[in-house]
Enzyme design. Sequence first.
Site, PDB file in Angstrom:
ATOM      1  N   SER A  97      -9.627   2.046   2.891  1.00 33.00           N
ATOM      2  CA  SER A  97      -8.627   2.767   2.053  1.00 33.00           C
ATOM      3  C   SER A  97      -7.933   1.719   1.434  1.00 33.00           C
ATOM      4  CB  SER A  97      -7.952   3.834   2.853  1.00 33.00           C
ATOM      5  OG  SER A  97      -7.166   3.232   4.114  1.00 33.00           O
ATOM      6  N   LYS A 138       0.714  -1.252  -0.134  1.00 32.20           N
ATOM      7  CA  LYS A 138      -0.055   0.042   0.213  1.00 32.20           C
ATOM      8  C   LYS A 138       0.909   1.299   0.032  1.00 32.20           C
ATOM      9  CE  LYS A 138      -3.922   1.949   2.377  1.00 32.20           C
ATOM     10  NZ  LYS A 138      -4.907   1.919   3.673  1.00 32.20           N
ATOM     11  N   SER A 177      -9.979  -0.178   7.169  1.00 30.88           N
ATOM     12  CA  SER A 177      -9.107  -0.190   5.938  1.00 30.88           C
ATOM     13  C   SER A 177      -8.858  -1.271   5.244  1.00 30.88           C
ATOM     14  CB  SER A 177      -8.268   1.033   5.836  1.00 30.88           C
ATOM     15  OG  SER A 177      -8.725   2.185   5.867  1.00 30.88           O
TER      16      SER A 177
END
Lengths: 490, 97, 482
Positions: free
Chosen positions: A155, A80, A179
């Site tokens: 996210s 990420k 997330s």
Amino acid sequence: MTQKTIAATALSREIREHKRSVRETALETLKNIQTLDVSVGAFLTVLPEEELLAKADAIQKKIDDGTLTGPLAGVPVAVKDNICTKNLRTTCASKILETFVPPYSATAVEQLEAAGALIVGKTNMDEFAMGSTTETSAFLQTRNPWNLEHVPGGSSGGSCAAVAAKEVPLALGSDTGGSIRQPSAFCGVTGIKPTYGTVSRYGLIAYASSLDQIGPVAQNVSDCAALLEAIAGHDPKDATSLQRQDCQFSAACVQDVKGMKIGIPEAYLQEGLDEDIREAILKAADTFRALGAQVETFPLPLTEYAIPAYYLIASAEASSNLARFDGVKYGYRAPEGEGLHEMYKRSRSQGFGPEVKRRIMLGSFVLSAGYYDAYYLKALRTRALIRESYTKAFRTYDLLLAPAYPTTAPKLGVSLEDPLKMYLGDIHTVSVNLAGLPAISVPCGFDRQGLPIGMQLIGDAFAEKTLIRAAYTFEQAADVLAAAPAGKED
Amino acid sequence: MAETITLETIDYVSILAKLKLTPEETEQARGDMQKLLDYVEKLNELDTDGVEPMTHLFPYGNVFREDTVTNQEARTEMLANAPKTKDGQYLVPKTIE
Amino acid sequence: MRKQYETIIGLEVHVELATKTKIFCGCPTAFGGAPNTHTCPVCTGMPGALPVLNRQVVEFALAVGLAAHCGIHQYCRFDRKNYFYPDNPQNYQISQLYLPICHDGYVEIDTGSGPKKIRIHEIHMEEDAGKLIHDEWEDSSLVDYNRSGVPLLEIVSEPDMRSADEVVAYLEKLRKMIQYLGASDCKLQEGSMRADVNLSIREAGQTEFGTRTEMKNLNSFKAIRRAIENEQERQAELLEAGKPVIQETRRWDDNKEASRAMRSKEDAKDYRYFPDPDLPPVLIADEWIQKVKDRMPEFQEEKAARYVRDYQLSPYDAGLLTESRTIARIFEETAALSGKPKKAANWLTGETLRLLREKNMEPEALDFSPAHLAALIDLADSGTVNNQVAKKVFEKIFEDDVEPEAYVEAHGLKSVSDTGALEDAARKVLEANADAAEQYRQGKEKILGFLIGQLMRETKGQADPALAGEILKKLITLPPAE
């Protein structure tokens, strides 16, 4: 979407048995990304082929000379984009960090590299991890591989979409209020939010420091466990990192839930929950019962206070954590106008997107003179009560079963209109972060549109092994993904 | 009833947060913040008297590093991302003393 | 007729701790590196970097707090102080607001009217900021983070001081105490000790405090005195003119001998303190406190009193010797080795202080070995070297820590006590100065000094002056040889 990538543990076995080389694997991965990511849009940065192959060859050498023997050796992993990777651009999907190339790697990344994982690139996300759809990214629209008209969740939407589309078998995400778990549910993959302090936060660009945790995303439970095992452990560079001796998570992949007591918080099945999801959760409960567990609903108090407490605490911490982005040391600096403070304001106003600014404003307000007690301290007191209510629940139950989100993945472009409504969706996930608990999101069915449904198993602090055992047992028994509806070609 | 958020409040907070908002953004921010604060008002239903605010999740015990130098000189790396530098330093608009 | 005013002063003193590394990272605190060479992701506020507390900072804070009779918050925490400024890379400073490590102590100072307790409100740990310099060419500022993250103690007094003298006495007291603890070198000029002066005035007899101002940028005791005098006058003039004193921060300009308000509408003083989630609380067990107490050094007053009592030194000399812990240590060791405390004291209060002044050095920089000074004292006492030579040898010990006996031997500096050799030399002198010898015989005894001087020259200073005088007298009064 056709893709033959196999799961990580199987892949690494083939590599170790010399049935395939790391180089081959790297090239296949690049090809996958080239073909699939045009429509999925999971990656913000992909390692150039030359660099990737050089790394692959170096890993191969270590496998051949017996230095690397673990289950991640030669396995491609996506990271990420809020996790620092040395010499590889790390943007938090924000214009303010568009050009940032970290001079150091996050501890979790160093651990991955030490385990011989092949880091292939950086995945899209909501800007600074603030959002539930990956639509607040400043750069790219990530789409749900199950239906490209839908969001992947957020996210960690890029990481989950990349794994769901089988561009890569593994990815790292981060979870501050859901997330990892929510996009895992939306994308039909498995993700773990570990106990706070289990994975080092050093190098994770902070959103809300007391809530953030890095965690694994994978196609199945055992891959997830292997990836978590590689990144867990005490880090002297993170003062909130825990000394844990019980991180042999792969060993917890055992099919046995006999006698396990599982509670379903009643409030989580009430209003606002999609009917399809309720059915899937209740069906999962039946599966657990059939496997020998005891499952019952129970009242878990205070669930309705988790979201307000979460948004106050997260925004307050974010307002301070994001103060460092000011155009001085790194990142975007607005063309200069009149003086220092003007430079700060312009850089930040032009560099941050609307959702980030909204939370910085809220956070600055609740910490400001006269409001600290009423908002921030009140939220911290509520947090203590929520933690306590979980502690009580875990005196009775080994695990809690809950939906990961009240709906399946919404369509693109409908969620950002009403921020408050978007925040309210986090009802099933944020209290876990407030209490620092571990939770796993596992696919448990599909809705009538053919979109994946995820369930959450929540454990007491340090109970990852129980989570993993239950999730693994469920996965093996239910084989949810095999029953994927037509339309998802595989 | 929650705190009433005025445009002045938004102006003040934007100074603290170092954000420059257009008049439309200010109005939008006022509305957003009002809505959120009205919502979090919900917490006041909860009696938290005597509850210790939870600043840290776990009793960590002391976490220290020893006083030994571990870092090598790395100026070039530290400065590499800076938008403007001069003579090994970060260059910023004039600070008024 | 102008009213009588009383001045009320409280101090915020910042002290840079003498740790090897910064408070939250493993970068060195050493002075003098090129800009930004002592930096890392933590102290330049890189995204994702995290602080980890240096244990030694807590040790020093405890030592200073206990020496200042403070209570200890055995559960203490760090808070973030949020404000934007380029010398502060995270745009928040990690400090302590809600639970500072030390609270409610005092130090005692001497005033004209006897001893007085200055209460300490709290002592907290925090990180220093980087350095900003103005670049004329670019009309910009340049930032150097070498000092960013250097550990500081902030010592906050109660408003208990009433004059510049009391302020200086308080600072001297703190400085000596902290130096004795080895917690800081406390140099005002170099900024390792900094004092902000909070000052208000009120009409004599009033009990309510007036509005106070905070004065910054005070780099010497002289500046502190001037700034206090200047500020009490400025406030008195305002009040006399019927104008209010505004609560503000003012910056002292030492060249102009005046202060001006530091104000900007961008600086709302709303620091939004909250507990730093990156740093777990610090837990200070009773045993830790006891350990620090057990290691407390003997401070100046006790030491000086002991010198007067045990070594029969004058209070004045005892005061000079204990001014610096380094000199006191050298004194004690030399006294023990030589068994001659008074002689040891003389060398240290005399030649040592003179050389320190001459070379513009701090006592802490002394690094000669007490054994060498003790050996020199023996050499001088036994008459092996005379006083003049001893002083020269001492200078060598001071500079290069030479071994005195070897040095004297190697340079042929032993006193000439061989009577035969000295008589030969004396004859030479008398031959060359027959006039002077004659004058002496005629009763001009003062001329002997001249002749001794000549003899010293002849022997290159190695003659024992007393012996030289005796021999000269003997030879002059002898009847001339055949």
